[in-house]
Write a protein that holds these residues in place. Structure first.
Motif, PDB file in Angstrom:
ATOM      1  N   PHE A  57      37.439  65.845 -27.359  1.00 18.31           N
ATOM      2  CA  PHE A  57      36.947  66.045 -28.721  1.00 18.31           C
ATOM      3  C   PHE A  57      35.550  66.656 -28.753  1.00 18.31           C
ATOM      4  N   ARG A  58      34.785  66.486 -27.701  1.00 15.90           N
ATOM      5  CA  ARG A  58      33.503  67.197 -27.634  1.00 15.90           C
ATOM      6  C   ARG A  58      33.744  68.701 -27.512  1.00 15.90           C
ATOM      7  N   LYS A  59      34.688  69.070 -26.685  1.00 11.37           N
ATOM      8  CA  LYS A  59      34.942  70.486 -26.431  1.00 11.37           C
ATOM      9  C   LYS A  59      35.668  71.152 -27.589  1.00 11.37           C
ATOM     10  N   HIS A  60      36.667  70.483 -28.134  1.00 13.54           N
ATOM     11  CA  HIS A  60      37.498  71.078 -29.186  1.00 13.54           C
ATOM     12  C   HIS A  60      37.010  70.585 -30.552  1.00 13.54           C
ATOM     13  N   TYR A  61      35.890  71.121 -30.978  1.00 14.51           N
ATOM     14  CA  TYR A  61      35.221  70.637 -32.181  1.00 14.51           C
ATOM     15  C   TYR A  61      36.059  70.862 -33.441  1.00 14.51           C
ATOM     16  N   LYS A  62      36.749  71.997 -33.518  1.00  6.83           N
ATOM     17  CA  LYS A  62      37.532  72.287 -34.724  1.00  6.83           C
ATOM     18  C   LYS A  62      38.799  71.436 -34.760  1.00  6.83           C
ATOM     19  N   LEU A  63      39.484  71.344 -33.636  1.00  3.30           N
ATOM     20  CA  LEU A  63      40.677  70.507 -33.565  1.00  3.30           C
ATOM     21  C   LEU A  63      40.319  69.058 -33.869  1.00  3.30           C
ATOM     22  N   SER A  64      39.161  68.635 -33.410  1.00  2.80           N
ATOM     23  CA  SER A  64      38.703  67.272 -33.673  1.00  2.80           C
ATOM     24  C   SER A  64      38.626  66.997 -35.168  1.00  2.80           C
ATOM     25  N   ALA A  65      38.018  67.919 -35.903  1.00  2.00           N
ATOM     26  CA  ALA A  65      37.862  67.732 -37.351  1.00  2.00           C
ATOM     27  C   ALA A  65      39.213  67.600 -38.041  1.00  2.00           C
ATOM     28  N   TYR A  66      40.133  68.484 -37.707  1.00  2.00           N
ATOM     29  CA  TYR A  66      41.428  68.478 -38.388  1.00  2.00           C
ATOM     30  C   TYR A  66      42.327  67.339 -37.906  1.00  2.00           C
ATOM     31  N   PRO A  74      16.860  54.674 -33.976  1.00  4.97           N
ATOM     32  CA  PRO A  74      15.899  55.769 -34.200  1.00  4.97           C
ATOM     33  C   PRO A  74      16.158  56.458 -35.545  1.00  4.97           C
ATOM     34  N   PHE A  75      15.081  56.766 -36.247  1.00  3.57           N
ATOM     35  CA  PHE A  75      15.202  57.323 -37.589  1.00  3.57           C
ATOM     36  C   PHE A  75      15.759  58.751 -37.577  1.00  3.57           C
ATOM     37  N   ALA A  76      16.473  59.062 -38.655  1.00  2.00           N
ATOM     38  CA  ALA A  76      16.906  60.437 -38.906  1.00  2.00           C
ATOM     39  C   ALA A  76      15.906  61.064 -39.887  1.00  2.00           C
ATOM     40  N   PRO A  77      15.751  62.391 -39.886  1.00  2.00           N
ATOM     41  CA  PRO A  77      16.365  63.331 -38.941  1.00  2.00           C
ATOM     42  C   PRO A  77      15.548  63.550 -37.675  1.00  2.00           C
ATOM     43  N   THR A  78      14.406  62.872 -37.554  1.00  2.00           N
ATOM     44  CA  THR A  78      13.519  63.122 -36.413  1.00  2.00           C
ATOM     45  C   THR A  78      14.228  62.954 -35.079  1.00  2.00           C
ATOM     46  N   PHE A  79      15.053  61.913 -34.979  1.00  2.00           N
ATOM     47  CA  PHE A  79      15.693  61.608 -33.700  1.00  2.00           C
ATOM     48  C   PHE A  79      17.213  61.816 -33.741  1.00  2.00           C
ATOM     49  N   TRP A  80      17.671  62.583 -34.700  1.00  2.00           N
ATOM     50  CA  TRP A  80      19.086  62.937 -34.803  1.00  2.00           C
ATOM     51  C   TRP A  80      19.192  64.445 -35.006  1.00  2.00           C
ATOM     52  N   LYS A  81      20.260  65.025 -34.498  1.00  2.00           N
ATOM     53  CA  LYS A  81      20.493  66.445 -34.743  1.00  2.00           C
ATOM     54  C   LYS A  81      21.912  66.809 -34.328  1.00  2.00           C
ATOM     55  N   PHE A  82      22.362  67.959 -34.802  1.00  2.00           N
ATOM     56  CA  PHE A  82      23.553  68.586 -34.249  1.00  2.00           C
ATOM     57  C   PHE A  82      23.053  69.655 -33.281  1.00  2.00           C
ATOM     58  N   ALA A  83      23.463  69.535 -32.041  1.00  2.00           N
ATOM     59  CA  ALA A  83      22.947  70.418 -31.003  1.00  2.00           C
ATOM     60  C   ALA A  83      23.303  71.874 -31.286  1.00  2.00           C
ATOM     61  N   LYS A  84      22.354  72.749 -31.078  1.00  2.00           N
ATOM     62  CA  LYS A  84      22.600  74.179 -31.253  1.00  2.00           C
ATOM     63  C   LYS A  84      23.364  74.749 -30.063  1.00  2.00           C
ATOM     64  N   GLU A  85      23.165  74.135 -28.905  1.00  2.00           N
ATOM     65  CA  GLU A  85      23.869  74.583 -27.715  1.00  2.00           C
ATOM     66  C   GLU A  85      25.193  73.842 -27.588  1.00  2.00           C
ATOM     67  N   GLY A  86      26.046  74.306 -26.683  1.00  2.00           N
ATOM     68  CA  GLY A  86      27.329  73.634 -26.475  1.00  2.00           C
ATOM     69  C   GLY A  86      28.222  73.757 -27.690  1.00  2.00           C
ATOM     70  N   TYR A  87      28.825  72.629 -28.083  1.00  2.00           N
ATOM     71  CA  TYR A  87      29.776  72.633 -29.195  1.00  2.00           C
ATOM     72  C   TYR A  87      29.274  71.818 -30.381  1.00  2.00           C
ATOM     73  N   ALA A  88      27.984  71.925 -30.636  1.00  2.00           N
ATOM     74  CA  ALA A  88      27.369  71.289 -31.807  1.00  2.00           C
ATOM     75  C   ALA A  88      27.627  69.784 -31.845  1.00  2.00           C
ATOM     76  N   ASP A  89      27.382  69.124 -30.721  1.00  3.14           N
ATOM     77  CA  ASP A  89      27.530  67.668 -30.672  1.00  3.14           C
ATOM     78  C   ASP A  89      26.540  66.993 -31.613  1.00  3.14           C
ATOM     79  N   LEU A  90      26.950  65.866 -32.164  1.00  6.47           N
ATOM     80  CA  LEU A  90      26.008  65.019 -32.876  1.00  6.47           C
ATOM     81  C   LEU A  90      25.194  64.264 -31.830  1.00  6.47           C
ATOM     82  N   VAL A  91      23.904  64.484 -31.851  1.00  3.98           N
ATOM     83  CA  VAL A  91      23.010  63.883 -30.862  1.00  3.98           C
ATOM     84  C   VAL A  91      22.092  62.885 -31.562  1.00  3.98           C
TER      85      VAL A  91
END
Length: 272
Positions: free
Chosen positions: A24-33, A132-149
């Motif tokens: 599900f990390r790799k197949h981000y679109k399939l994961s959503a659907y 950890p507070f958002a958004p300072t310590f949360w993000k969707f990664a720009k690299e890879g497959y836009a993981d929630l970090v």
């Protein structure tokens, strides 16, 4: 206490869960659907596998956010444009995922209180305090497959794992072994990758998969029943240990925030 059936079933399930995280990390679109389509199984949930307020609150508060995570990843990775897509990409929207994590811990904490598991409940409360507070310590990664970090620390991840395992041990001993698998998968995956910030992503997909399996066709009492493992003295001691461990962590956490060191200690950023 017969553990031998679990010697086979638990490693197999743990391996499956680790594979689910990778997939599900790799197949981000399939994961959503996929997770959106999982709502079609609600009639199966209503046949008795989801029973009581806690179970319904738990599965709804996990599956719906998992769907939203999926579409947020699509929005980020494909740079989708439009009112809804842009909303999903906003940094402020990361507070939603923070709130969901807070809610999931709070749900179990309240349940712990009703079970008389007070020290573990106190640990759960302090886990909420130290997210950890958002958004300072949360993000969707720009690299890879836009993981929630989420930049949780390795220590926070470990305490959360122990706290949640203790909660399940008290709340549903029959499912302790299977729940331990999903907790270990989420704990081990970031360790294997050397990235503690992937803990929440790993936790999202393993918990969602586990709850969906239980809601649709609950096989765990047959293949991984751990009801005979329960011991009230172990439960009491475990809760106390979790509380004792988290108290110094809370002080450390607050110290990092107060002295503006959190960017380095939470995000593991290097000082230039």
């Amino acid at each position: 206490m017969n553990v031998w059936p679990h010697v086979i079933s638990m490693p197999l399930y743990l391996s499956l869960l680790l594979g689910i995280i990778v997939f599900f990390r790799k197949h981000y679109k399939l994961s959503a659907y996929f997770w959106l389509a999982s709502l079609l199984t609600i009639p199966l949930w209503m046949m008795g596998n989801v029973d009581g307020w806690f179970r319904w609150a738990k599965i709804v508060s996990v599956i719906i956010p998992t769907i939203i995570v999926g579409f947020s990843r699509i929005a980020i990775y494909e740079n989708k444009q439009g009112r809804i897509w842009n909303f999903l990409k906003r940094d402020e929207f990361l507070w939603f995922f923070y709130a969901i994590l807070f809610l999931n811990i709070a749900e179990a904490t309240i349940k712990d209180v009703t079970l008389g598991n007070y020290f573990n409940a106190a640990c759960g409360f302090l886990l909420c305090v130290t997210i950890p507070f958002a958004p300072t310590f949360w993000k969707f990664a720009k690299e890879g497959y836009a993981d929630l970090v989420a930049y949780t620390t390795g220590s926070w991840n470990f305490i959360y794992t122990s706290w949640n395992a203790c909660f399940v041990y008290a709340e549903s001993p029959t499912y302790f072994a299977s729940s331990l698998c999903i907790l270990l998968a989420a704990e081990l995956y970031p360790v294997i990758k050397g990235r503690p910030e992937l803990y929440i992503t790993a936790r999202i997909y393993t918990l969602a998969a586990h709850l969906l399996i239980r809601a649709c066709y609950d096989i765990f009492p047959q293949v991984m029943n751990s009801s005979t493992w329960f011991n009230s003295e172990v439960l009491k001691s475990w809760g106390v240990i979790n509380f004792v461990i988290i108290v110094p962590y809370v002080f450390w956490h607050m110290w990092q925030l107060h002295h503006n060191k959190a960017i380095i200690s939470f995000k593991r950023a290097k000082v230039s």
